[in-house]
Enzyme design. Structure first.
Site, mmCIF file in Angstrom:
data_model
loop_
_atom_site.group_PDB
_atom_site.id
_atom_site.type_symbol
_atom_site.label_atom_id
_atom_site.label_comp_id
_atom_site.label_asym_id
_atom_site.label_seq_id
_atom_site.Cartn_x
_atom_site.Cartn_y
_atom_site.Cartn_z
ATOM 1 N N SER A 28 10.409 29.420 20.785
ATOM 2 C CA SER A 28 11.730 29.367 20.155
ATOM 3 C C SER A 28 12.849 29.375 21.187
ATOM 4 O O SER A 28 12.793 30.106 22.179
ATOM 5 C CB SER A 28 11.883 30.583 19.242
ATOM 6 O OG SER A 28 13.182 30.625 18.708
ATOM 7 N N GLU A 167 11.912 40.992 22.590
ATOM 8 C CA GLU A 167 13.177 40.729 23.296
ATOM 9 C C GLU A 167 14.293 41.724 22.938
ATOM 10 O O GLU A 167 15.450 41.499 23.236
ATOM 11 C CB GLU A 167 13.657 39.293 23.026
ATOM 12 C CG GLU A 167 13.349 38.322 24.144
ATOM 13 C CD GLU A 167 11.884 37.888 24.169
ATOM 14 O OE1 GLU A 167 11.136 38.234 23.228
ATOM 15 O OE2 GLU A 167 11.487 37.237 25.140
ATOM 16 N N TYR A 169 15.325 42.612 19.890
ATOM 17 C CA TYR A 169 16.019 42.396 18.610
ATOM 18 C C TYR A 169 15.611 43.487 17.602
ATOM 19 O O TYR A 169 14.817 44.379 17.917
ATOM 20 C CB TYR A 169 15.713 40.993 18.083
ATOM 21 C CG TYR A 169 16.359 39.900 18.922
ATOM 22 C CD1 TYR A 169 17.747 39.769 18.972
ATOM 23 C CD2 TYR A 169 15.590 39.010 19.678
ATOM 24 C CE1 TYR A 169 18.346 38.782 19.743
ATOM 25 C CE2 TYR A 169 16.183 38.020 20.448
ATOM 26 C CZ TYR A 169 17.560 37.907 20.479
ATOM 27 O OH TYR A 169 18.152 36.941 21.246
ATOM 28 N N ARG A 217 5.798 37.744 16.840
ATOM 29 C CA ARG A 217 6.141 37.735 18.268
ATOM 30 C C ARG A 217 6.316 39.171 18.712
ATOM 31 O O ARG A 217 7.270 39.856 18.331
ATOM 32 C CB ARG A 217 7.436 36.941 18.490
ATOM 33 C CG ARG A 217 7.858 36.869 19.953
ATOM 34 C CD ARG A 217 7.655 35.509 20.538
ATOM 35 N NE ARG A 217 7.920 35.493 21.972
ATOM 36 C CZ ARG A 217 8.984 34.928 22.510
ATOM 37 N NH1 ARG A 217 9.874 34.338 21.749
ATOM 38 N NH2 ARG A 217 9.136 34.930 23.819
ATOM 39 N N HIS A 255 16.401 41.779 26.225
ATOM 40 C CA HIS A 255 17.507 41.050 26.875
ATOM 41 C C HIS A 255 18.305 41.970 27.794
ATOM 42 O O HIS A 255 18.929 41.506 28.736
ATOM 43 C CB HIS A 255 18.427 40.433 25.824
ATOM 44 C CG HIS A 255 17.849 39.200 25.194
ATOM 45 N ND1 HIS A 255 17.210 38.208 25.925
ATOM 46 C CD2 HIS A 255 17.792 38.790 23.915
ATOM 47 C CE1 HIS A 255 16.804 37.249 25.117
ATOM 48 N NE2 HIS A 255 17.130 37.582 23.888
ATOM 49 N N GLU A 256 18.303 43.272 27.520
ATOM 50 C CA GLU A 256 19.077 44.184 28.359
ATOM 51 C C GLU A 256 18.264 44.700 29.555
ATOM 52 O O GLU A 256 18.787 45.478 30.360
ATOM 53 C CB GLU A 256 19.579 45.354 27.513
ATOM 54 C CG GLU A 256 18.467 46.227 26.941
ATOM 55 C CD GLU A 256 18.903 46.966 25.670
ATOM 56 O OE1 GLU A 256 19.025 46.318 24.620
ATOM 57 O OE2 GLU A 256 19.101 48.180 25.743
ATOM 58 N N ALA A 257 17.015 44.269 29.689
ATOM 59 C CA ALA A 257 16.197 44.707 30.830
ATOM 60 C C ALA A 257 16.823 44.210 32.131
ATOM 61 O O ALA A 257 17.413 43.130 32.172
ATOM 62 C CB ALA A 257 14.777 44.176 30.691
ATOM 63 N N CYS A 338 15.607 27.003 36.443
ATOM 64 C CA CYS A 338 16.960 27.216 36.965
ATOM 65 C C CYS A 338 17.902 27.859 35.948
ATOM 66 O O CYS A 338 18.879 28.502 36.326
ATOM 67 C CB CYS A 338 17.551 25.880 37.426
ATOM 68 S SG CYS A 338 17.851 24.722 36.068
ATOM 69 N N GLN A 340 20.170 26.593 34.410
ATOM 70 C CA GLN A 340 21.553 26.170 34.587
ATOM 71 C C GLN A 340 22.125 25.362 33.420
ATOM 72 O O GLN A 340 23.330 25.396 33.199
ATOM 73 C CB GLN A 340 21.690 25.370 35.887
ATOM 74 C CG GLN A 340 21.798 26.265 37.089
ATOM 75 C CD GLN A 340 21.813 25.498 38.388
ATOM 76 O OE1 GLN A 340 20.850 25.530 39.133
ATOM 77 N NE2 GLN A 340 22.889 24.796 38.666
ATOM 78 N N GLN A 412 19.240 17.044 48.079
ATOM 79 C CA GLN A 412 19.410 18.479 48.296
ATOM 80 C C GLN A 412 18.245 19.301 47.731
ATOM 81 O O GLN A 412 18.072 20.459 48.096
ATOM 82 C CB GLN A 412 20.713 18.944 47.650
ATOM 83 C CG GLN A 412 21.963 18.288 48.202
ATOM 84 C CD GLN A 412 22.488 18.965 49.458
ATOM 85 O OE1 GLN A 412 22.592 20.187 49.504
ATOM 86 N NE2 GLN A 412 22.820 18.194 50.467
ATOM 87 N N GLU A 660 33.227 19.760 42.703
ATOM 88 C CA GLU A 660 32.614 20.635 41.699
ATOM 89 C C GLU A 660 31.151 20.261 41.471
ATOM 90 O O GLU A 660 30.599 20.507 40.407
ATOM 91 C CB GLU A 660 33.383 20.523 40.376
ATOM 92 C CG GLU A 660 34.813 21.017 40.433
ATOM 93 C CD GLU A 660 34.910 22.490 40.792
ATOM 94 O OE1 GLU A 660 34.040 23.279 40.397
ATOM 95 O OE2 GLU A 660 35.865 22.842 41.509
ATOM 96 N N LEU A 661 30.556 19.599 42.456
ATOM 97 C CA LEU A 661 29.214 19.058 42.227
ATOM 98 C C LEU A 661 28.168 20.165 42.110
ATOM 99 O O LEU A 661 28.137 21.111 42.869
ATOM 100 C CB LEU A 661 28.822 18.142 43.390
ATOM 101 C CG LEU A 661 27.467 17.485 43.187
ATOM 102 C CD1 LEU A 661 27.545 16.400 42.139
ATOM 103 C CD2 LEU A 661 26.930 16.932 44.481
ATOM 104 N N ASP A 662 27.307 20.034 41.117
ATOM 105 C CA ASP A 662 26.062 20.784 41.100
ATOM 106 C C ASP A 662 25.009 19.843 40.546
ATOM 107 O O ASP A 662 25.312 18.728 40.106
ATOM 108 C CB ASP A 662 26.179 22.083 40.300
ATOM 109 C CG ASP A 662 26.534 21.831 38.840
ATOM 110 O OD1 ASP A 662 26.143 20.782 38.302
ATOM 111 O OD2 ASP A 662 27.184 22.690 38.238
#
Ligand code: SF4
Length: 677
Positions: A28, A167, A169, A217, A255-257, A338, A340, A412, A660-662
Site C-alpha cells: 500500500s 506503522e 496507526y 498488516r 512512523h515516529e520511530a 531515494c 525523493q 552524476q 535548482e537541478l536534482d
C-alpha cells in the site's frame, strides 16, 4: 508465467478460496491520486498498469473505515457513495487479470484533522494535534465500522481487504503500551490490548464472507519505546490467524520511530529476520516487506522459506512491469530507495511519482504514444536527463543516438553510487545499459560531441543534456593542492586527508561527509551489512527488548575529523535534505562526529588553511583537505556551436538550468521533452 530463474517468486499462492497468480504483493502507498480530480479513473490507470505488468496482488492506498480515522481533512473514507468510484478501479485491475484488495487504515493519533481519536489522549511527537480517547462504546463502533467497510469493499468488487495494523496507526496504538493506557476491556493486559485487532479481523470475516481475502498488516518490529515485546507480537499473530485472516503482511517501525526503515541507507532485506521469526508462529502465509527491491532478493527470501510472499511498494512505482520483466529476464528499473519523488511528495501534499520513472501516477496525463513521424535524434550527455530522453524517444519510435564523453553512461549517478548506502544508484545505470540496448539506441561512449561529429549523424533534432560540473566559488587560494571538488573527493576518497573541511552543506555536502566518515571510505555496491546497520541504529536482533529497540549508539567510529560549513544559520543545517530521509542522513553524519558550523563567510585559503568569519569571529581551519560542495554549473557551452547546424536544439536537465537541478527534475525533464518530439 514460467521462469527458470525465479520459480518461487512466480509460483501461485493458493489461499483455499482464491489463487494468487504469483508471490508478489504490491504494498500500500498513499499516492495522492485518492483525493485528486478524476482520482478513481487515475488510480484505475495506475493500478491497471501494475496488474498488466504481472503483479500477483495489489493493495490500494489506505482508506479509512470512518470519518474520525481519515488521514487528513480531505482523505478517503469508505462509504456507500464511494462504492461506484471504487468499482472503476477494481474493474480496470480485473480486466488486466490482476487482483486487488482495499487497505482499511484508521489513522488514530496520526490524523491531521481536529476529530482525531486514539486509545488514550497521548499526542505523537510527529503530530502537534492531541487525540481524544475513544469511549468504550466508540471502540465497539469502530470495530463495526471496519466490518461495514469490508462489506462495502466487497460490493465495490475488491478481492479482499488489508487491515492496517502497523506503522503506528490506530490498531498499532491499541496493541502497544506506549499509546494504550486504557483501563477497560481494550487496555491494560496484552490480551486486552490485542482484542481490538482480533475483533476487527473476526468481524470483517463474518461480514465479508469466507471467500474474501483478509490480510492483516502486523507490525513485526515497532522500533519505539513502549512498543510490543516479541511474545506479544507472536501471540497477536496466532490470534489473528485464529480470528480468520488469510495472510499476515508485515510492517516495520512506527512512523515516529527514529530509525530509518525504508530509506536507501537501510540494507536490502534488513528486516527479513523478524519476518522469518514471525512465520514460525503461524500456519497462514506471511509476507516479507521493506527494502526488497530486486527479484533475486525476493527469490532468495522465498526459496529459503523465510516468507511466503514478498511485498514491494516503491519497486512497483519505479517499474510497473517488475514481475513480467523478471519472468522474461529483461532489465528492471529498480527502486533505489531515494524517497525523493514518492514519499517526499506524499508528505508535502504533492502527487506521488518516481524519480527514475516519471510516468508513475501520471498514466493518464503522460501517455507513452508512438511519435507521429520517426526522426533521427542525437542526444548529447548520458546522465539522468539524457537517459530518460533516449529511452522515451526510442520507445516512441525515433532513431536515437546517445553521445557520452565519459566511459560509462549514468552521469552524476556514477558518483552517487559510491556514497555509503546509495549503492543502489548503480542499479539505475545497469538498467539503462540493458534497456537502451534492447531498444536499439546507439550509445557512443568516450565521444566528444561537437558540431562536426553531430553533423555527421545528420540528426533531425538534437537534445543537449550535457549536465553539470562543480561550481567553483569565488574564494582566493582555491588553486592550492589541498583543495578539491566533490567530484574528485568522491571518485578518490583515498586522496582525502584526515582533517577535512567541506564547503557547502547541501545534499552533496552531506553525501561527501557520509563517505569520508564511513569506516571504510567508499564502499563497494552491495557491501551494506544488516548486523552493522542494526548495531548502529540500536535494533535488537535478539528481540529481547520491547519494540526491539536498544539504547541508540550515538558515537559511531570514524578516523577522520570533518567540518561541514555553510553560509546559512546553524539551525538550517540539513534543511534542504529529503523530507522523509534527511533526518536519517543528518543523524548519520552527526553520530559519526561531523562538526557543523553555520553563519560562515569565506575569506581565503593559504598555507595556514581556510580562513573564514563565523558570525563576528575570525577562524582558521587547518585542514589538510578542503572540499568544494558549492553547487553546480553548466558542463559546457555547446549550445551556440550546435545551433549553427540548423536543426532544432533542445536543452534539458543541467544544460537548461543547473541552479535548482536534482535528479528528479532531470529524469522528468528528459521524459517530457522526449514525449513532445
Ligand atoms: Fe524508489 Fe526513489 Fe522512485 Fe521512490 S522515487 S519509488 S524511492 S526510486
Amino acid at each position: 508465467m514460467p521462469s527458470a530463474t525465479y520459480p518461487n517468486l512466480l509460483a501461485p499462492l493458493d489461499l483455499g478460496h482464491t489463487v494468487i497468480r504469483n508471490r508478489t504483493l504490491m504494498g500500500s502507498m498513499h499516492t495522492g491520486l485518492e483525493e485528486a480530480p478524476a482520482g478513481y479513473e487515475r488510480q484505475a490507470a495506475f493500478f491497471a498498469a501494475r496488474a498488466r505488468g504481472g503483479v500477483g496482488l495489489i493493495v490500494t492506498g489506505g482508506v479509512s473505515p470512518n470519518a474520525a480515522g481519515r488521514l487528513a481533512e480531505r482523505a478517503s473514507v469508505m462509504t456507500e457513495e464511494a462504492v461506484s468510484g471504487h468499482r472503476i478501479i477494481t474493474q480496470a485491475v480485473h480486466a488486466e487479470g490482476g487482483k486487488i484488495v482495499l487497505q482499511l487504515l484508521h489513522a488514530g493519533r496520526y490524523a491531521r484533522h481536529n476529530e482525531l481519536v486514539a486509545p488514550s489522549a497521548i499526542a505523537s511527537r510527529i503530530n502537534p494535534l492531541v487525540p481524544r480517547a475513544l469511549e468504550s462504546e466508540e471502540v465497539e463502533q469502530t470495530v463495526a465500522d471496519f466490518a461495514a467497510a469490508a462489506l462495502l469493499a466487497r460490493e465495490a468488487g475488491y478481492d479482499g481487504v488489508e487491515i492496517m495494523g502497523s506503522e503506528g496507526y490506530l490498531i498499532n496504538q491499541f496493541t502497544a503500551p506506549r499509546t494504550n493506557q486504557r483501563e477497560d476491556a481494550w487496555g491494560g493486559s496484552a490480551e486486552n490490548r490485542r482484542r481490538f485487532p482480533l475483533e476487527i479481523v473476526r468481524r470483517c470475516r463474518a461480514a465479508a464472507g469466507s471467500d474474501f481475502i483478509i490480510i492483516y498488516r502486523q507490525s513485526v518490529l515497532d522500533l519505539v519505546d513502549g512498543g510490543n515485546s516479541w511474545d506479544e507480537i507472536a501471540d497477536q499473530a496466532r490470534g489473528i490467524e485464529a480470528a480468520g485472516a488469510d495472510l499476515i503482511n508485515t510492517g516495520i517501525g512506527w512512523h515516529e520511530a527514529q530509525i530509518p526503515t525504508i530509506a536507501h541507507m537501510v540494507p536490502r532485506g534488513a528486516f527479513v529476520w523478524a519476518v522469518e521469526k514471525l512465520k514460525k508462529q503461524v500456519t497462514i502465509p506471511v509476507v516479507a516487506s521493506n527494502r526488497i527491491n530486486t527479484p533475486d532478493l525476493a527469490e532468495e527470501i522465498l526459496s529459503t522459506g523465510k516468507a511466503d510472499m514478498v511485498s514491494m511498494a516503491r519497486p512497483l512505482l519505479s517499474d510497473p512491469e517488475f514481475v513480467a520483466k523478471a519472468a522474461a529476464g529483461k532489465p528492471i528499473n529498480i527502486c533505489i530507495g531515494c524517497n525523493q519523488a514518492c514519499l517526499d511528495n506524499a508528505f508535502t501534499g504533492k502527487l506521488t511519482t518516481c524519480m527514475v520513472n516519471p510516468f508513475a501516477c501520471r498514466e493518464t496525463e503522460m501517455p507513452l504514444n508512438a511519435a507521429p513521424a520517426a526522426k533521427r535524434i542525437a542526444i548529447v550527455g548520458a546522465g539522468p536527463a539524457g537517459l530518460a530522453a533516449a529511452s522515451v524517444a526510442a520507445q516512441r519510435g525515433h532513431n536515437v543516438t546517445l553521445i557520452e564523453a565519459g566511459e560509462r553512461i549514468g552521469g552524476q549517478f556514477n558518483l552517487a553510487c559510491r556514497i555509503p548506502g546509495k549503492e543502489d544508484y548503480a542499479e539505475t545505470i545497469r538498467y539503462y545499459e540493458g534497456h537502451l540496448r534492447d531498444l536499439g539506441v546507439s550509445v557512443l561512449l568516450n565521444t566528444r560531441a561537437d558540431a562536426a561529429a553531430l553533423s555527421r549523424l545528420q540528426p533531425d533534432e538534437i537534445i543537449l543534456a550535457s549536465g553539470v560540473v562543480p561550481r567553483i566559488p569565488d574564494i582566493a587560494g582555491l588553486d592550492r593542492a589541498s583543495v578539491m571538488t566533490y567530484e574528485e573527493a568522491i571518485a578518490h576518497p583515498e586522496r582525502v586527508g584526515d582533517d577535512v573541511v567541506v564547503v557547502g552543506a547541501g545534499g552533496v555536502g552531506f553525501d561527501v561527509a557520509a563517505l569520508l566518515l564511513h569506516p571504510e571510505g567508499a564502499c563497494a555496491p552491495g557491501e551494506s551489512d544488516i548486523a552493522a546497520f542494526s548495531h548502529d541504529w540500536g535494533i535488537d536482533l535478539d528481540y529481547a527488548a520491547r519494540g526491539a529497540l536498544l539504547q541508540a549508539n550515538r558515537k559511531w567510529p570514524s578516523r577522520r575529523t570533518v567540518y561541514l560549513l555553510q553560509r546559512r544559520d546553524r539551525s538550517k543545517f540539513g534543511a534542504g535534505l529529503s523530507k522523509t530521509r534527511g533526518w536519517a542522513n543528518f543523524l548519520e553524519v552527526m553520530y559519526r562526529g561531523v562538526q557543523m558550523i553555520g553563519n560562515v563567510t569565506y575569506k581565503n585559503v593559504d598555507d595556514d588553511g581556510l580562513h573564514v568569519d563565523v558570525g563576528d569571529e575570525s577562524r582558521t581551519f587547518k585542514a589538510d583537505t578542503i572540499i568544494l560542495c558549492a553547487g553546480q554549473e553548466r558542463a559546457d557551452e555547446l549550445l551556440a556551436e550546435l545551433e549553427t547546424l540548423g536543426v532544432p536544439v533542445h536543452c534539458i536537465g543541467g544544460a537548461k538550468d543547473p541552479r535548482e537541478l536534482d535528479a528528479v527534475h532531470a529524469f522528468e525533464d528528459g521524459t517530457r521533452l522526449a514525449l513532445s518530439i
